[in-house]
Design a protein around this motif. Structure first.
Motif, PDB file in Angstrom:
ATOM      1  N   UNK A 141     -29.697  81.946 -14.571  1.00 53.31           N
ATOM      2  CA  UNK A 141     -30.374  81.326 -13.428  1.00 53.31           C
ATOM      3  C   UNK A 141     -30.505  79.814 -13.584  1.00 53.31           C
ATOM      4  N   UNK A 142     -30.563  79.338 -14.817  1.00 52.37           N
ATOM      5  CA  UNK A 142     -30.622  77.892 -15.027  1.00 52.37           C
ATOM      6  C   UNK A 142     -29.346  77.234 -14.531  1.00 52.37           C
ATOM      7  N   UNK A 143     -28.205  77.799 -14.886  1.00 50.01           N
ATOM      8  CA  UNK A 143     -26.939  77.225 -14.412  1.00 50.01           C
ATOM      9  C   UNK A 143     -26.795  77.363 -12.899  1.00 50.01           C
ATOM     10  N   UNK A 144     -27.300  78.454 -12.360  1.00 61.00           N
ATOM     11  CA  UNK A 144     -27.270  78.599 -10.896  1.00 61.00           C
ATOM     12  C   UNK A 144     -28.103  77.510 -10.234  1.00 61.00           C
ATOM     13  N   UNK A 145     -29.206  77.132 -10.862  1.00 61.41           N
ATOM     14  CA  UNK A 145     -30.030  76.039 -10.327  1.00 61.41           C
ATOM     15  C   UNK A 145     -29.269  74.726 -10.318  1.00 61.41           C
ATOM     16  N   UNK A 196     -32.967  63.774 -16.023  1.00 64.61           N
ATOM     17  CA  UNK A 196     -34.031  64.121 -15.094  1.00 64.61           C
ATOM     18  C   UNK A 196     -33.579  65.070 -13.990  1.00 64.61           C
ATOM     19  N   UNK A 197     -32.367  64.889 -13.479  1.00 66.59           N
ATOM     20  CA  UNK A 197     -31.896  65.782 -12.418  1.00 66.59           C
ATOM     21  C   UNK A 197     -31.764  67.211 -12.939  1.00 66.59           C
ATOM     22  N   UNK A 198     -31.223  67.380 -14.140  1.00 68.03           N
ATOM     23  CA  UNK A 198     -31.125  68.704 -14.756  1.00 68.03           C
ATOM     24  C   UNK A 198     -32.515  69.323 -14.910  1.00 68.03           C
ATOM     25  N   UNK A 199     -33.457  68.516 -15.386  1.00 71.30           N
ATOM     26  CA  UNK A 199     -34.825  68.993 -15.626  1.00 71.30           C
ATOM     27  C   UNK A 199     -35.482  69.453 -14.331  1.00 71.30           C
ATOM     28  N   UNK A 200     -35.426  68.596 -13.314  1.00 69.80           N
ATOM     29  CA  UNK A 200     -36.111  68.896 -12.060  1.00 69.80           C
ATOM     30  C   UNK A 200     -35.580  70.172 -11.408  1.00 69.80           C
ATOM     31  N   UNK A 201     -34.262  70.303 -11.349  1.00 73.99           N
ATOM     32  CA  UNK A 201     -33.663  71.479 -10.711  1.00 73.99           C
ATOM     33  C   UNK A 201     -33.987  72.753 -11.473  1.00 73.99           C
ATOM     34  N   UNK A 202     -33.891  72.710 -12.791  1.00 71.15           N
ATOM     35  CA  UNK A 202     -34.086  73.918 -13.596  1.00 71.15           C
ATOM     36  C   UNK A 202     -35.536  74.379 -13.604  1.00 71.15           C
ATOM     37  N   UNK A 203     -36.457  73.464 -13.821  1.00 72.60           N
ATOM     38  CA  UNK A 203     -37.857  73.873 -13.913  1.00 72.60           C
ATOM     39  C   UNK A 203     -38.382  74.360 -12.563  1.00 72.60           C
ATOM     40  N   UNK A 240     -15.737  64.786 -19.351  1.00 66.80           N
ATOM     41  CA  UNK A 240     -17.116  64.428 -19.682  1.00 66.80           C
ATOM     42  C   UNK A 240     -18.066  64.903 -18.579  1.00 66.80           C
ATOM     43  N   UNK A 241     -19.219  65.390 -18.974  1.00 64.10           N
ATOM     44  CA  UNK A 241     -20.239  65.817 -18.010  1.00 64.10           C
ATOM     45  C   UNK A 241     -21.502  65.016 -18.293  1.00 64.10           C
ATOM     46  N   UNK A 242     -21.876  64.171 -17.320  1.00 61.17           N
ATOM     47  CA  UNK A 242     -23.077  63.359 -17.472  1.00 61.17           C
ATOM     48  C   UNK A 242     -24.097  63.628 -16.370  1.00 61.17           C
ATOM     49  N   UNK A 243     -23.680  64.361 -15.342  1.00 56.16           N
ATOM     50  CA  UNK A 243     -24.563  64.636 -14.214  1.00 56.16           C
ATOM     51  C   UNK A 243     -24.339  66.061 -13.737  1.00 56.16           C
TER      52      UNK A 243
END
Length: 338
Positions: free
Chosen positions: A181-185, A300-307, A159-162
């Motif tokens: 680049x999104x995954x690299x972020x 939120x962590x995914x959002x912040x890092x990617x954007x 499972x991936x939650x974070x």
């Protein structure tokens, strides 16, 4: 029958045959390349387009769908349509982006946050401008939009939650810089892989996971080789139906209008398909044994890092920060600054 009447009768038959041959020559059976398999949103759009095309042309024109990448990879079909050797293709917008970079705005992470956002952008002035850009840049014309839903992360290991859970996984992505680049972020280096190779890559565990909407996960039977789904929503998958501009310009004005109108009907049908089918398809995946988890803290962590990492890098290619803000304004979002 006199000699003269025989000549007159023969001429009439010949004229009728000529008219029938001209009509037959004008009738079209367009070839449409489709990346996904039966049961997918792409197929639903294609079927709706064919139905509308036949109806609007009074049965004179039709089209044949070639599913599952039979006519080549999605990016290959852009090249073939550009030179006029392929009539049409339904493909992910990220596979159009290398040929017409401004459409990449639709692939930037967390720009489109709902089907309604996708409809506003594609059917309004932004979508019209990107269509014009694609004609000029790539030699293909967008005539319909497929709304496939958010790309959900799947994998076979855990499972991936974070973002921390993502570490150590080998994730397949399309050959698209924005997605890479999104995954690299998020701290991993993904594996670019052609769509046609993806199922085998998952099956042989060359890669652990991939991301695609529920409808695609089901249509491609990824539940046979994947166990875990994470409800990320970093990209809302938009998959246009493109027509070769050479082919389009070779049609009469009336037939061009038929193609455009059939495209509008197919777009509306695609939105309806997603609204009606997505929840049902999600349940199918659960019934097939997949485990579906939501990301922690509303993603939120995914959002912040990617954007933070990805948006600024691609402002120039999509037409500048002003274009980014025009897109955000169209869907009621706050502007960004330098």
């Amino acid at each position: 029958m006199t000699f003269l009447s025989r000549i007159t009768s023969g001429a009439a038959i010949a004229l009728t045959a000529t008219i029938m041959n001209i009509h037959a020559a004008d009738a079209k059976n367009f070839k449409i390349a489709v990346g996904d398999s039966g049961g997918s949103s792409q197929e639903a759009t294609g079927k709706a387009f064919v139905e509308a095309l036949e109806d609007l042309s009074g049965g004179e024109h039709t089209a044949t769908l070639f599913l599952n990448g039979q006519l080549g990879s999605e990016q290959d079909t852009v090249n073939e349509a550009a030179i006029g050797t392929l009539d049409m293709s339904i493909l992910a917008i990220n596979n159009v982006t290398p040929f017409s970079p401004t459409v990449g705005v639709f692939s930037l992470p967390y720009v489109i946050l709902s089907l309604e956002d996708a409809e506003k952008l594609t059917l309004g002035p932004i979508g019209q401008e990107l269509t014009e850009n694609t004609i000029n840049d790539a030699g293909v014309r967008i005539v319909a939009w497929t709304y496939t839903g958010f790309r959900r992360l799947t994998n076979s290991k855990k499972p991936v939650k974070s973002v921390a859970d993502l570490q150590g996984l080998v994730i397949r992505v399309p050959k698209n810089e924005i997605m890479i680049d999104t995954y690299k972020a998020w701290g991993i280096s993904p594996t670019p892989m052609a769509w046609s190779e993806t199922f085998a890559g998952l099956q042989t565990k060359v890669v652990d996971g991939q991301d695609n909407p529920y409808t695609t996960i089901n249509a491609m039977k990824f539940y046979e080789v994947q166990k875990y789904v994470t409800n990320i929503r970093y990209i809302f998958s938009i998959e246009p139906l493109i027509v070769s501009e050479q082919v389009f310009q070779g049609l009469s004005a009336a037939d061009q209008e038929i193609i455009l109108e059939a495209g509008k009907k197919a777009t509306a049908a695609s939105a309806q398909f997603l609204r009606e089918k997505e929840a049902e398809i999600k349940q199918i995946l659960l019934d097939e044994g997949m485990q579906i988890d939501d990301p922690e803290n509303n993603e939120q962590e995914f959002i912040d890092l990617a954007t933070a990492a990805v948006w600024p890098k691609f402002y120039e290619s999509i037409g500048g920060i002003e274009k980014m803000n025009a897109v955000l304004a169209e869907i009621g979002r706050e502007p960004v600054s330098e």
